[in-house]
Design a protein around this motif. Structure first.
Motif, short mmCIF file in Angstrom:
data_model
loop_
_atom_site.label_atom_id
_atom_site.label_comp_id
_atom_site.label_asym_id
_atom_site.label_seq_id
_atom_site.Cartn_x
_atom_site.Cartn_y
_atom_site.Cartn_z
N ARG A 54 8.18 34.96 -81.72
CA ARG A 54 7.72 35.41 -83.05
C ARG A 54 6.24 35.11 -83.25
O ARG A 54 5.54 35.80 -84.01
CB ARG A 54 8.56 34.77 -84.15
N GLY A 57 3.76 37.91 -82.84
CA GLY A 57 3.74 39.01 -83.79
C GLY A 57 4.25 40.31 -83.18
O GLY A 57 5.26 40.32 -82.47
N VAL A 58 3.53 41.38 -83.42
CA VAL A 58 3.95 42.71 -82.98
C VAL A 58 3.82 42.88 -81.48
O VAL A 58 4.43 43.78 -80.88
CB VAL A 58 3.13 43.79 -83.71
N TRP A 59 3.05 42.01 -80.81
CA TRP A 59 2.80 42.19 -79.38
C TRP A 59 4.05 41.96 -78.53
O TRP A 59 4.21 42.60 -77.49
CB TRP A 59 1.67 41.27 -78.93
N PRO A 61 7.39 42.64 -79.29
CA PRO A 61 8.19 43.86 -79.24
C PRO A 61 7.50 44.98 -78.46
O PRO A 61 8.16 45.73 -77.72
CB PRO A 61 8.36 44.24 -80.72
N LEU A 62 6.18 45.10 -78.61
CA LEU A 62 5.46 46.14 -77.88
C LEU A 62 5.56 45.93 -76.37
O LEU A 62 5.72 46.89 -75.60
CB LEU A 62 3.99 46.19 -78.31
N PHE A 90 15.45 38.54 -79.52
CA PHE A 90 15.26 39.23 -80.80
C PHE A 90 16.55 39.43 -81.58
O PHE A 90 16.51 39.89 -82.72
CB PHE A 90 14.62 40.60 -80.56
N TRP A 94 17.60 44.11 -83.70
CA TRP A 94 16.20 44.37 -83.39
C TRP A 94 16.01 44.60 -81.89
O TRP A 94 15.23 45.46 -81.47
CB TRP A 94 15.31 43.21 -83.86
N TYR A 98 14.27 47.96 -80.23
CA TYR A 98 13.13 47.96 -79.32
C TYR A 98 13.49 48.60 -77.98
O TYR A 98 12.69 49.36 -77.40
CB TYR A 98 12.63 46.53 -79.09
#
Length: 234
Positions: A54, A57-59, A61-62, A90, A94, A98
């Protein structure tokens, strides 16, 4: 002589190659575990691992989405392995989201590449036995049959993407069918990863045995399944 539809490997050479790859993967796993035992101990703490992820951040999941897309096109690892990792890091919902996004991107790329570069490219990317089994199959039987192929466990999903790209079916429809058909198996893999994270090891092992058994049956009977689907609605 017609091939035996229940035979797991196409030839003794294919069997030896599969056993060699399995042995190599096992040795690599053991070696990595020994070299990175501190990191492995950290990852065994699911809450700590999830908190660490976590932090990106968004990186995070990307990165998972990109890896899942690449495995469809490059096939370095089974997609379900990444799905189980996603469930561990995740959670099932989620993680599945992804994975589905990554699978959609990768499937679209596989369909487009085979359509752009043609049969010669597909013959280099797809194993000979898989190409022989599913070549022209989707073109003859349509999208509903393609959906069944993606839904059934144990069939070579990524190879079917490349073969499906040789058809005249619109790319958008191919991608939708691939994503919807593959989503249930990826959800189960994510559930397996989440069960490991929450400590429900017994349930996780039971789920793994069940899914692995279905996959083995699907793979061993892939030619028979293809024949039955080919005869469907005649």
């Amino acid at each position: 002589m017609a091939p035996d539809p229940t035979r797991l490997f196409a030839s003794p050479r294919a069997r030896r190659r599969a056993l060699f790859h399995a042995l190599l993967a096992t040795l690599l796993l053991v070696g990595v575990t020994i070299l990175l035992r501190r990191q492995v101990a950290f990852l065994a703490d699911a809450e700590a691992a999830r908190a660490y992820v976590r932090g990106f951040g968004v990186w995070a999941p990307l990165a998972l989405i990109v890896l899942q897309a690449l495995q469809v096109v490059l096939v370095p690892v089974p997609g379900q392995v990444l799905a189980a990792v996603a469930g561990y890091l995740f959670g099932p919902w989620w993680g599945t989201l992804y994975n589905v996004v990554g699978i959609g991107i990768g499937s679209a790329a596989a369909f487009w590449l085979s359509r752009r570069f043609g049969r010669g490219y597909v013959e280099r990317m797809v194993a000979e036995d898989a190409l022989a089994t599913f070549d022209g199959f989707v073109e003859r039987r349509g999208l509903l049959t393609l959906f069944v192929l993606f839904l059934l466990p144990g069939l070579p999903d990524d190879a079917i993407c490349f073969v499906g790209g040789l058809t005249h079916i619109p790319l958008r429809r191919l991608v939708v069918v691939a994503v919807v058909g593959r989503a249930p198996a990826f959800f189960l893999a994510n559930v397996f990863g989440d069960l490991l994270a929450t400590g429900d090891v017994g349930v996780a092992v039971g789920l793994l045995v069940f899914v692995t058994g279905l996959s083995a049956l699907g793979y061993a009977n892939r030619e028979r399944i293809a024949r039955r689907l080919n005869e469907w609605r005649r």
